[in-house]
Design an enzyme around this catalytic site. Structure first.
Site, PDB file in Angstrom:
ATOM      1  N   ASP A   9       0.884  -1.166   0.000  1.00 41.23           N
ATOM      2  CA  ASP A   9       0.000   0.000   0.000  1.00 41.23           C
ATOM      3  C   ASP A   9       0.926   1.221   0.000  1.00 41.23           C
ATOM      4  O   ASP A   9       2.113   1.127   0.340  1.00 41.23           O
ATOM      5  CB  ASP A   9      -0.859  -0.053   1.275  1.00 41.23           C
ATOM      6  CG  ASP A   9      -1.492   1.271   1.625  1.00 41.23           C
ATOM      7  OD1 ASP A   9      -2.208   1.813   0.748  1.00 41.23           O
ATOM      8  OD2 ASP A   9      -1.263   1.770   2.736  1.00 41.23           O
ATOM      9  N   ASP A  11      -0.155   5.137   0.877  1.00 35.01           N
ATOM     10  CA  ASP A  11      -0.382   6.148   1.926  1.00 35.01           C
ATOM     11  C   ASP A  11      -0.484   5.519   3.304  1.00 35.01           C
ATOM     12  O   ASP A  11      -1.351   4.689   3.538  1.00 35.01           O
ATOM     13  CB  ASP A  11      -1.656   6.944   1.606  1.00 35.01           C
ATOM     14  CG  ASP A  11      -1.483   7.773   0.352  1.00 35.01           C
ATOM     15  OD1 ASP A  11      -2.270   7.585  -0.588  1.00 35.01           O
ATOM     16  OD2 ASP A  11      -0.540   8.571   0.298  1.00 35.01           O
ATOM     17  N   GLU A  18      -0.613  11.323   5.035  1.00 36.94           N
ATOM     18  CA  GLU A  18      -1.962  11.892   5.121  1.00 36.94           C
ATOM     19  C   GLU A  18      -2.004  13.343   5.616  1.00 36.94           C
ATOM     20  O   GLU A  18      -2.921  14.088   5.250  1.00 36.94           O
ATOM     21  CB  GLU A  18      -2.902  10.996   5.955  1.00 36.94           C
ATOM     22  CG  GLU A  18      -3.226   9.677   5.307  1.00 36.94           C
ATOM     23  CD  GLU A  18      -3.985   9.776   3.966  1.00 36.94           C
ATOM     24  OE1 GLU A  18      -4.397  10.888   3.571  1.00 36.94           O
ATOM     25  OE2 GLU A  18      -4.134   8.720   3.321  1.00 36.94           O
ATOM     26  N   GLY A  52      -9.711  10.240  -2.815  1.00 42.76           N
ATOM     27  CA  GLY A  52      -9.885  11.669  -2.552  1.00 42.76           C
ATOM     28  C   GLY A  52     -11.196  12.227  -3.089  1.00 42.76           C
ATOM     29  O   GLY A  52     -11.886  12.994  -2.400  1.00 42.76           O
ATOM     30  N   ARG A  55     -13.904  10.997  -0.981  1.00 37.85           N
ATOM     31  CA  ARG A  55     -13.845  11.639   0.345  1.00 37.85           C
ATOM     32  C   ARG A  55     -14.525  13.016   0.292  1.00 37.85           C
ATOM     33  O   ARG A  55     -15.265  13.384   1.192  1.00 37.85           O
ATOM     34  CB  ARG A  55     -12.388  11.769   0.790  1.00 37.85           C
ATOM     35  CG  ARG A  55     -12.167  12.123   2.241  1.00 37.85           C
ATOM     36  CD  ARG A  55     -10.718  11.867   2.646  1.00 37.85           C
ATOM     37  NE  ARG A  55     -10.367  10.507   2.416  1.00 37.85           N
ATOM     38  CZ  ARG A  55      -9.178  10.077   1.977  1.00 37.85           C
ATOM     39  NH1 ARG A  55      -8.214  10.942   1.727  1.00 37.85           N
ATOM     40  NH2 ARG A  55      -8.935   8.815   1.786  1.00 37.85           N
ATOM     41  N   LYS A  84      -6.065  19.605  -5.928  1.00 35.88           N
ATOM     42  CA  LYS A  84      -5.475  18.995  -4.719  1.00 35.88           C
ATOM     43  C   LYS A  84      -4.271  18.127  -5.082  1.00 35.88           C
ATOM     44  O   LYS A  84      -3.223  18.168  -4.445  1.00 35.88           O
ATOM     45  CB  LYS A  84      -6.544  18.176  -3.979  1.00 35.88           C
ATOM     46  CG  LYS A  84      -6.037  17.400  -2.787  1.00 35.88           C
ATOM     47  CD  LYS A  84      -5.727  15.946  -3.153  1.00 35.88           C
ATOM     48  CE  LYS A  84      -5.075  15.237  -1.990  1.00 35.88           C
ATOM     49  NZ  LYS A  84      -4.724  13.833  -2.327  1.00 35.88           N
ATOM     50  N   THR A 122      -5.083   3.157  -3.233  1.00 36.63           N
ATOM     51  CA  THR A 122      -6.271   3.905  -3.629  1.00 36.63           C
ATOM     52  C   THR A 122      -5.881   5.257  -4.209  1.00 36.63           C
ATOM     53  O   THR A 122      -6.648   5.881  -4.924  1.00 36.63           O
ATOM     54  CB  THR A 122      -7.149   4.130  -2.381  1.00 36.63           C
ATOM     55  OG1 THR A 122      -7.452   2.861  -1.800  1.00 36.63           O
ATOM     56  CG2 THR A 122      -8.432   4.840  -2.732  1.00 36.63           C
ATOM     57  N   ASP A 182      -1.687  -0.157   6.208  1.00 39.34           N
ATOM     58  CA  ASP A 182      -1.677   0.669   7.433  1.00 39.34           C
ATOM     59  C   ASP A 182      -3.054   0.873   8.022  1.00 39.34           C
ATOM     60  O   ASP A 182      -3.194   1.446   9.099  1.00 39.34           O
ATOM     61  CB  ASP A 182      -1.101   2.058   7.103  1.00 39.34           C
ATOM     62  CG  ASP A 182      -2.090   2.876   6.256  1.00 39.34           C
ATOM     63  OD1 ASP A 182      -2.539   3.938   6.718  1.00 39.34           O
ATOM     64  OD2 ASP A 182      -2.426   2.426   5.147  1.00 39.34           O
TER      65      ASP A 182
HETATM   66  C1  XBP Z   1      -5.159   6.262   0.860  1.00 36.32           C
HETATM   67  C2  XBP Z   1      -6.332   6.940   0.304  1.00 36.32           C
HETATM   68  C3  XBP Z   1      -6.133   8.040  -0.700  1.00 36.32           C
HETATM   69  C4  XBP Z   1      -5.340   9.185  -0.073  1.00 36.32           C
HETATM   70  C5  XBP Z   1      -5.554  10.460  -0.862  1.00 36.32           C
HETATM   71  O1  XBP Z   1      -4.677   5.453  -0.191  1.00 36.32           O
HETATM   72  O2  XBP Z   1      -7.450   6.562   0.619  1.00 36.32           O
HETATM   73  O3  XBP Z   1      -7.409   8.486  -1.076  1.00 36.32           O
HETATM   74  O4  XBP Z   1      -5.865   9.428   1.247  1.00 36.32           O
HETATM   75  O5  XBP Z   1      -5.127  10.254  -2.196  1.00 36.32           O
HETATM   76  P1  XBP Z   1      -3.844   4.081   0.142  1.00 36.32           P
HETATM   77  P2  XBP Z   1      -6.102  10.659  -3.404  1.00 36.32           P
HETATM   78  O6  XBP Z   1      -4.671   2.957  -0.466  1.00 36.32           O
HETATM   79  O7  XBP Z   1      -2.514   4.282  -0.526  1.00 36.32           O
HETATM   80  O8  XBP Z   1      -3.716   3.969   1.658  1.00 36.32           O
HETATM   81  O9  XBP Z   1      -6.650  12.037  -3.095  1.00 36.32           O
HETATM   82  O10 XBP Z   1      -5.240  10.628  -4.628  1.00 36.32           O
HETATM   83  O11 XBP Z   1      -7.175   9.599  -3.405  1.00 36.32           O
HETATM   84 MG    MG Z   2      -2.925   3.242   3.314  1.00 44.15          MG
END
Ligand code: XBP
Ligand code: MG
Length: 270
Positions: A9, A11, A18, A52, A55, A84, A122, A182
């Site tokens: 993964d 983020d 984050e 994002g 969200r 963003k 993601t 995570d």
């Molecule tokens: C974490 C997410 C992403 C990021 C923001 O992704 O949910 O949406 O918070 O990035 P990961 P974007 O699967 O790597 O933990 O705004 O590009 O979605």
């Molecule tokens: Mg993550």
């Protein structure tokens, strides 16, 4: 079946990103004069929605708006999110976001062992590119055999789709790979795809339920930043999680319900 790939993964796992995402969202909201500002407390809740754009939509759903305003703002989400992403990618490109402890070491050990690397995230592809280039240089992208991320799948985490896509492109069965995550959403996605999963939470996800994880550690550790109480607590080989320990434990996991029974009662039958 031996382990042939580690799937990471992004983020929260490769890097603690984050807070930078949160600032980038708020910068984009200001650029569009929306009057929105996500505090850390609000963002921690909003993080339960992955993606994002999704969200922002989830945040919009909580606001009292006229029908015309709701339609206008909903139509504006892709543009807000693109802005963003420009802010976030520039933070990362400036080297503002380092890898978490042990990530570089474990990635190098994995490649040295002849095991492949993949991404299942993601986040938007531009963000992955920026993070890998800023931390590994121009060859950063080529280190990963597969990069599955963002809108390549319709159903984002906790759906297993992004992990299934990564396994498909790797040409592997779930038993031949390990996932590193995570968050609860990431754990659900990886385990539903059949993957033995290691969890290293961050401030943003430390209160999540990680039931079903194969191993939960504060971070991956390294010689200069050993894990407290290791080896001998959860780990056997070192005070950091080594490639060999991951590969050995993942390869020894029960393959089926029957195996799990026998594994749990080893010595009675074995
Ligand atoms: C974490 C997410 C992403 C990021 C923001 O992704 O949910 O949406 O918070 O990035 P990961 P974007 O699967 O790597 O933990 O705004 O590009 O979605
Ligand atoms: Mg993550």
């Amino acid at each position: 079946m031996s382990i042939e790939a580690f799937i990471f993964d992004v983020d929260g796992t490769l890097a603690d990103t984050e807070e930078a995402h949160r600032v980038a969202f708020n910068n984009a909201f200001e650029r569009y004069r929306l009057g929105w500002c996500w505090t850390p407390e609000a963002y921690r809740e909003l993080l339960h929605t992955t993606g994002g754009k999704e969200r922002i939509a989830a945040y919009l759903a909580t606001k009292t708006l006229s029908t015309s305003d709701r339609r206008r703002l909903t139509e504006l989400i892709p543009a807000i999110h693109a802005e963003k992403t420009r802010f976030y990618s520039s933070f990362v490109a400036d080297g503002a976001i380092p890898l978490r402890p042990g990530v570089r070491r474990l990635i190098e050990e994995t490649l040295a062992a002849g095991c492949r690397l993949a991404i299942a995230s993601t986040t938007t592809a531009a963000n992955v590119d920026a993070l890998l280039r800023s931390n590994f240089g121009e060859q950063g992208l080529a280190m990963f055999s597969v990069i599955a991320c963002g809108d390549q799948v319709r159903a984002k985490k906790p759906a297993p789709d992004i992990y299934r896509l990564a396994l498909q492109h790797l040409g592997l069965q779930p038993e031949q790979a390990v996932a590193f995550e995570d968050s609860r959403n990431g754990l659900r996605a990886a385990t539903e795809a059949g993957l033995w999963t290691v969890i290293t939470p961050t401030f943003w996800t430390e209160d999540h339920d990680f039931d079903g994880a194969a191993l939960v550690l504060p971070h991956l550790g390294e010689p200069g930043q050993p894990l407290d109480g290791e080896p001998g607590g959860k780990l056997r080989d070192a005070a950091w999680l080594t490639f060999d320990e991951v590969a050995r434990r993942a390869d020894q996991r029960p393959r089926s319900g029957i195996d799990a029974v026998y594994a749990g009662t080893a010595g009675v039958h074995g």
